[in-house]
Design an enzyme around this catalytic site. Structure first.
Site, PDB file in Angstrom:
ATOM      1  N   THR A 143      -4.808   4.082   4.114  1.00 24.15           N
ATOM      2  CA  THR A 143      -4.152   5.537   3.436  1.00 24.15           C
ATOM      3  C   THR A 143      -5.882   6.545   2.953  1.00 24.15           C
ATOM      4  O   THR A 143      -6.070   7.325   3.251  1.00 24.15           O
ATOM      5  CB  THR A 143      -3.120   5.296   2.673  1.00 24.15           C
ATOM      6  N   ASP A 155     -12.468  -0.796   2.935  1.00 21.51           N
ATOM      7  CA  ASP A 155     -11.025  -1.624   3.790  1.00 21.51           C
ATOM      8  C   ASP A 155     -10.643   0.153   3.880  1.00 21.51           C
ATOM      9  O   ASP A 155     -10.267   1.043   3.155  1.00 21.51           O
ATOM     10  CB  ASP A 155     -10.548  -2.212   2.201  1.00 21.51           C
ATOM     11  N   ASP A 159      -6.079  -3.834  -4.507  1.00 22.94           N
ATOM     12  CA  ASP A 159      -6.413  -4.271  -2.660  1.00 22.94           C
ATOM     13  C   ASP A 159      -7.728  -4.597  -3.142  1.00 22.94           C
ATOM     14  O   ASP A 159      -8.297  -4.917  -2.435  1.00 22.94           O
ATOM     15  CB  ASP A 159      -6.049  -3.700  -2.601  1.00 22.94           C
ATOM     16  N   GLY A 188       0.983  -1.261  -0.246  1.00 24.45           N
ATOM     17  CA  GLY A 188       0.155  -0.034   0.177  1.00 24.45           C
ATOM     18  C   GLY A 188       1.057   1.116  -0.419  1.00 24.45           C
ATOM     19  O   GLY A 188       2.006   1.150  -0.202  1.00 24.45           O
ATOM     20  N   ASN A 189       0.332   2.182   0.173  1.00 29.00           N
ATOM     21  CA  ASN A 189       1.531   3.559  -0.080  1.00 29.00           C
ATOM     22  C   ASN A 189       1.561   3.728   0.870  1.00 29.00           C
ATOM     23  O   ASN A 189       3.122   4.394   1.241  1.00 29.00           O
ATOM     24  CB  ASN A 189       0.017   5.172  -0.438  1.00 29.00           C
ATOM     25  N   ILE A 235       3.348  -1.773   3.873  1.00 34.48           N
ATOM     26  CA  ILE A 235       3.422  -3.423   3.422  1.00 34.48           C
ATOM     27  C   ILE A 235       2.788  -4.448   4.228  1.00 34.48           C
ATOM     28  O   ILE A 235       3.610  -4.224   4.885  1.00 34.48           O
ATOM     29  CB  ILE A 235       4.137  -3.366   2.475  1.00 34.48           C
TER      30      ILE A 235
END
Length: 256
Positions: A132, A129, A109, A8-9, A12
């Site tokens: 970020t 979800d 995702d 992800g941004n 991880i």
């Protein structure tokens, strides 16, 4: 077991999972400056902490919303295991019918979450979800992925509030005991936490109205555990939802 990785941004997420259990779920910071070797050291250390030998890992699968780091992390995995991971994306069999204007633009995702939710919950399903960004996806009564919403994540909202206002401090994400705060920090915490919970509840109501029936609701992501207890809807929290989805996709795409 397999190693399941979601990049992800901000973080991880790394997990070891098989059909019987999730052995661990860990997070490391997403860092564009790190080399493949540095990520390999991170991964190797996590495996050692959990007493997992690389010979126990049958394979690796990765989903990512940070394409510039895909090659770096793939290189790290190859340094440890001698092969590159399966990457969730175009060409991978998902079994998911995506009814979107351009199915290829749906985040990997969100696809992985949907695959796992379809496996564990009756349709229709709303999947939340919180990372970020906060995403909410909808699977209709026929099992089709029909779309969703994307809104600023909890931490993004909080950081923006602190950074853009000179007199408001940075605060921790503790669950408030009252909606009405008695000091600046409590007022900020209550506003962010109950504000996000109210947003989630409101969007769920509108989504259920649009699809014409009540839905199974499941939440995942590192920040969901703070917000789900404050929501009025019955929301099932599953920290390992994405790991489960990656396992399903790995098995679906393995050559027999």
């Amino acid at each position: 077991m397999i190693l399941a990785i979601d990049m992800g941004n901000t973080n991880i997420v790394i997990g070891a999972i098989d059909d019987n259990r999730t052995y661990f779920v860990e997070r490391i910071t997403t860092d564009h400056a790190k080399t493949g070797t540095e990520y390999a050291i991170n991964l190797k250390n996590i495996l050692e902490i959990h007493n997992i030998k690389k010979s126990q890992v049958e394979g690796v699968i990765m989903s990512s919303v940070v394409p510039p780091l895909n090659a770096t992390l793939s290189s790290a995995i190859k340094k440890i295991f001698g092969y590159r991971p399966k990457l969730v994306g175009s060409g991978m069999k998902t079994g998911l019918n995506i009814l979107m204007d351009n199915p290829k633009t749906v985040g990997s995702d969100m696809i992985v979450d949907a695959v796992a939710a379809l496996h564990d919950f009756p349709c229709p399903i709303i999947i939340i979800d919180m990372g970020t960004a906060t995403t909410m996806s909808v699977i209709d009564k026929n099992g089709n992925y029909i779309g969703g919403v994307i809104l600023p994540g909890l931490r993004v909202s909080l950081d923006t509030l602190s950074n853009k206002t000179a007199q408001l401090p940075s605060i921790s994400l503790d669950i408030p005991t009252h909606v009405i705060g008695k000091n600046t920090i409590d007022c900020m915490r209550s506003g962010i936490m109950y504000g996000n919970a109210g947003t989630i509840d409101g969007i769920i109501d509108r989504m259920e109205e649009e699809i014409g029936q009540k839905a199974s609701i499941v939440a995942t992501g590192g920040l969901s555990r703070f917000i789900v207890p404050l929501c009025k809807h019955n929301i099932h929290y599953d920290e390992a939802l994405l790991m489960k989805g990656l396992l399903i996709l790995y098995e679906k795409n393995c050559q027999k």
